[in-house]
Design a protein around this motif. Sequence first.
Motif, PDB file in Angstrom:
ATOM      1  N   VAL A  57      -4.241   4.450  -7.157  1.00 34.76           N
ATOM      2  CA  VAL A  57      -5.219   4.163  -6.100  1.00 34.76           C
ATOM      3  C   VAL A  57      -6.061   2.936  -6.430  1.00 34.76           C
ATOM      4  O   VAL A  57      -6.754   2.415  -5.565  1.00 34.76           O
ATOM      5  N   ALA A  58      -5.976   2.487  -7.668  1.00 34.05           N
ATOM      6  CA  ALA A  58      -6.700   1.251  -8.023  1.00 34.05           C
ATOM      7  C   ALA A  58      -6.230   0.100  -7.148  1.00 34.05           C
ATOM      8  O   ALA A  58      -6.923  -0.896  -6.980  1.00 34.05           O
ATOM      9  N   GLN A  59      -5.017   0.272  -6.593  1.00 35.79           N
ATOM     10  CA  GLN A  59      -4.480  -0.713  -5.657  1.00 35.79           C
ATOM     11  C   GLN A  59      -5.332  -0.781  -4.389  1.00 35.79           C
ATOM     12  O   GLN A  59      -5.390  -1.780  -3.713  1.00 35.79           O
ATOM     13  N   PHE A  60      -5.982   0.350  -4.083  1.00 39.10           N
ATOM     14  CA  PHE A  60      -6.741   0.462  -2.840  1.00 39.10           C
ATOM     15  C   PHE A  60      -8.235   0.245  -3.019  1.00 39.10           C
ATOM     16  O   PHE A  60      -8.891  -0.325  -2.177  1.00 39.10           O
ATOM     17  N   THR A  61      -8.751   0.811  -4.101  1.00 39.11           N
ATOM     18  CA  THR A  61     -10.208   0.892  -4.217  1.00 39.11           C
ATOM     19  C   THR A  61     -10.641   1.016  -5.665  1.00 39.11           C
ATOM     20  O   THR A  61      -9.841   1.358  -6.531  1.00 39.11           O
ATOM     21  N   PRO A 105       0.824  -1.214   0.000  1.00 39.50           N
ATOM     22  CA  PRO A 105       0.000   0.000   0.000  1.00 39.50           C
ATOM     23  C   PRO A 105       0.856   1.262   0.000  1.00 39.50           C
ATOM     24  O   PRO A 105       0.498   2.270  -0.601  1.00 39.50           O
ATOM     25  N   ALA A 106       2.011   1.176   0.658  1.00 36.47           N
ATOM     26  CA  ALA A 106       2.878   2.363   0.716  1.00 36.47           C
ATOM     27  C   ALA A 106       3.253   2.827  -0.678  1.00 36.47           C
ATOM     28  O   ALA A 106       3.398   4.028  -0.928  1.00 36.47           O
ATOM     29  N   SER A 107       3.377   1.889  -1.616  1.00 38.91           N
ATOM     30  CA  SER A 107       3.793   2.272  -2.968  1.00 38.91           C
ATOM     31  C   SER A 107       2.729   3.115  -3.642  1.00 38.91           C
ATOM     32  O   SER A 107       3.033   4.113  -4.311  1.00 38.91           O
ATOM     33  N   ALA A 108       1.469   2.714  -3.475  1.00 40.22           N
ATOM     34  CA  ALA A 108       0.392   3.474  -4.106  1.00 40.22           C
ATOM     35  C   ALA A 108       0.247   4.842  -3.431  1.00 40.22           C
ATOM     36  O   ALA A 108       0.030   5.855  -4.111  1.00 40.22           O
ATOM     37  N   LEU A 109       0.393   4.879  -2.120  1.00 39.73           N
ATOM     38  CA  LEU A 109       0.334   6.171  -1.427  1.00 39.73           C
ATOM     39  C   LEU A 109       1.483   7.060  -1.881  1.00 39.73           C
ATOM     40  O   LEU A 109       1.328   8.269  -2.048  1.00 39.73           O
TER      41      LEU A 109
END
Lengths: 419, 643
Positions: free
Chosen positions: B136-140, B43-47
């Motif tokens: 952010v597609a990684q998240f949602t 997640p850190a990568s997408a942030l």
Amino acid sequence: MTDKSSDLSDDIVPEAPRHSSFDRKFEPWHKVRKEFVRKEQWNKFVIRYVKRHLKRELQAEGVNEWSTDDEMLDIPETISVAYPLKCLVIPGDDILDIRSLCRDTENIKCYIRYLGFNEGQGSDRVGTRVHIAHNEVTSHPRVSTHSLVLCDRFQMVAKPNSQAYRYMKEFGPFHVVNLDLCDSLFPTTSGDLESYYNALYRMSAFQMKEMATPWLLFITTQAAPKEVDASQLDMLCKPTKDNVLISTEFAAAISDLVPTAALNTGTSAPVDCSQLNERQLIDLFGVAIGKALLKFCSTATPKWKVGMLGSHIYSIYEPLNVSMLSLAFKFSPVTAPPQDSTGLSSIDLPTPTSFNESELATKLVAAVRNISNIDEILAADPELKTRLTESSADLLKSAGYDRNVYLQWVKDGEQTSLG
Amino acid sequence: MTKPKSKAEQIRDTSKTGKPVNIPLRTSQKILARITDGIYRQPASALRELISNAYDADARKVTITTDAPRFAEISVRDDGIGISPEMLQYLIENIGGSAKRTGRGEELRITSSADKDFSPKGRKLIGKMGIGLFAVAQFTRHFLIITKCKGEGFRTIADVTLGKSDDTEQTSSDVEITSGEARIWIESASNINAQGTEVKLLDLLPRTRAELCSLEHWSRIDFESEEDGKSQAVPPVFHIGRMDPENADQLLEQPKLPWDTKDGPKMRFEKLVTSVRALAGTAGGLVDLDAVCDNYLQTLWNLALACPLDYMGHHPFDIPKDNKTLFFDLENKTRGQSVELKIAKGKTAREELDLQSPWAPKKDKFELLIDGTQISRPIVFIDQPKTVNAIKTPLLFVGKCREEFDDKLPSLSGGPLEFEAYLFWTPKVLPTQHQGVMLRVGNAAGAIFDRTFMGYQISEQTRLRQITAEIFVHEGLDGAINLDRETYNFAHPHYQFLVKWLHSALRQLSNRNKAIGKEIRDKKRGDESTKVRKRIERVVTKKLADVGVDDVVEVQFIEPTLFESVSDIRDEGIVAFRKDAVFRDNSGRKTGASKQREEVYEQKATALAQLLYGWGLLDDLSYDDQATLVRDILEIVLLEDGT
């Protein structure tokens, strides 16, 4: 192929996302009388509080218990307060309470940080509105971007292992707690929810433990007989009934408000609400809440005192004639200088005033007697109503509502879907 | 005939029409596949991508707010220049086709008019692919963009949903597909001067939530506890707590954080770093971040490493000389040699070598706050933990290099490459995740430390574990960065050059480290040898004094190859012996230890000869017999030592 009862696919494929719509409609809290509450009660007392307790020059030499917040929030020099006014709120979807507070504190250059509880927050229409409103409000240079609207019910604060309690501890203690409830503090239908009262109790205990300076509490609650759970009201009235027995001043004062016989003091019989008219019930409700809070204070160590500030009632859902009670309280720590009992010291320190719960309770009754009816005030003062209508229209415009449509809505009698 | 309004104009009109504008997200299938199918490992990568966007937008502050440990929503908000309706339209219609490095960047006012590689305020741009936002597609699959430009009386809101559709369109090179939809409208803003962008991630995907709240680790503890009554796995030393899976409102585990709620934001992160490093004393000398922090805290840590932030203490180039660090200048040659930097007191390596990193505009400020914690690079160069290593002081090797590739075609070489770097040697790198080298391009890094040091093949595992290195690339390398910004095209000349430079630097460090270690050890042995000698001298003097002899003769053992003969030296009143007459032949290669042993033998032989002379026992013997007697007694004495 897995059978339909298999849970292997749980939490893998997300629900199809849906856009939220962005239409707006007017609600009871958009009525002009609510603007009266915001402006003439909440914000007026907050401004007074900030001037007395938070002004930068007053804090210059004092002990700043939240000094790290200054660093944290990087308060600009243009702000007149030493540290942020920390607020706990139950904001609506447009966060109107903080918007109006921000507007009304312009002259005193007050810096605001808030924690809100709004269980409606999320990805739906309501959630989207809250996100946009939160963004707009925290874009104001006097509102901290470290504010947060948490997707939780305030009631959950009652549980010490809840997410709500954790965040209250993280953001608190607060200078202002504004519990603007849509329903009653003692709703007749609460399901298996934690009660507001438990949350109020837990929050007050936290505040009294962590605060060293005064703080304000606003409670807006329905007070109509049908909306209040009778057994809980009776329990709430217990400290009041006890006080009647031990203080003649208090008993005399309260007899001016409600028929003493209805209280059934000295017996195990419950309060007889049938003997009370609506205003008497509201007054009793006001005294009982105040007295219960006073009881919290008197049993805490160190002690606190609580006093009722100017409070109001108004009607919502006119055909149903539901009364809302908007109460304001100020909590203050009871402090006293040390006394030299030997007589050797020549220093003359002020003698401590004794903490007299009954005396404070009597003052409370006097304050309840002064609870004013906003509907009557507005009806008697068209100029005030016009002024408040205009400021309410401006406030709603800042939240994305059409100003002209709003003015027309007020003109047409402020009809909402619920009446 | 009136010209039809552009989408951006339609967006601006939504305040009048009251109807949002729907714009399909269009992208090439290749790009979409890579974004939505997880090019980011954590997640850190997408942030990090969203933070990079904020940096490129000249933000001074980025605030990330989560509802940890529930992790239902995340907000990433900056105070950068904001996104105009025109830019927003461009972004949505051109995922994977960033305007930042093209002429359109200037037109859309997102890059400097002087140089398209820089932001309007002069920051070197990090992003270039135009996919950052859609990381952010990684998240949602559902997020809001709320953005405002300074001077505008409105904020623009885009409600974006991602999801593949059958609506495909064949282009010349790739299949372009509709990958979602953005519903965009504007709302009036009361603060005209406000600016910035907030990306609100809604309905976080279950796997992202599971990752952020360390579900796997907690589940293992639960499972083992249920099965065996006690779990082998233990909760992390520090964690953000966890929600009760059975009750969405309540925490099953309260947070255990190294800071207090009253601590300020900087203090919080400093306490985290200090507490993690302090665990070295209790965790067998080294600290593994994986074992001591949950995923949430590791996310904070990794973002602190990767983002263009200040160091928690000094920048490595600004470590003051009065600190106990030795400085060396690296040579830009394959077989180079480092030179010790003699830095004047109060000066720094930066001043000495005119180092420029991080090449940020003057007085530039970029802060990152996550849930009230202000993070900064957690690499600590001073106050290293105690060590048993011979070298107690850290060694800082610094270098800078500019390679023009003058004689090569720019299309083949990739153009000039310029960078500065440091290699920091310390006996214990804390935590172990800081072992390795990190590449920073435009002051931001993609991956965390590369422990292989870009494929360094020399077997020096212990020494490599003692090195933290960073290479700050000022010019070049852009072309070698892959889409995920975490990996590189190894074949790119710039990457190849950096590999060669780093490996040379490692050799220089290794040689210097060995030399210093040897010097310290030799000195230590010398000191010990002197101590032994003095003790023997004291004993001999006292013993002879006890029998009335005050004059202790000087004894020397002469190398057989020495030009002067034993008799010549004896003529000067010195008792001399040929070394080979008293000691065994030890002419072979001597180690430090054997050399030290020899010195002790010699001192003992000296003492023995002095005693024998003091008693007058050698007076009647020939030189050779004297030597033989000393040798024989010495052999017997040393036998006791097992020699």
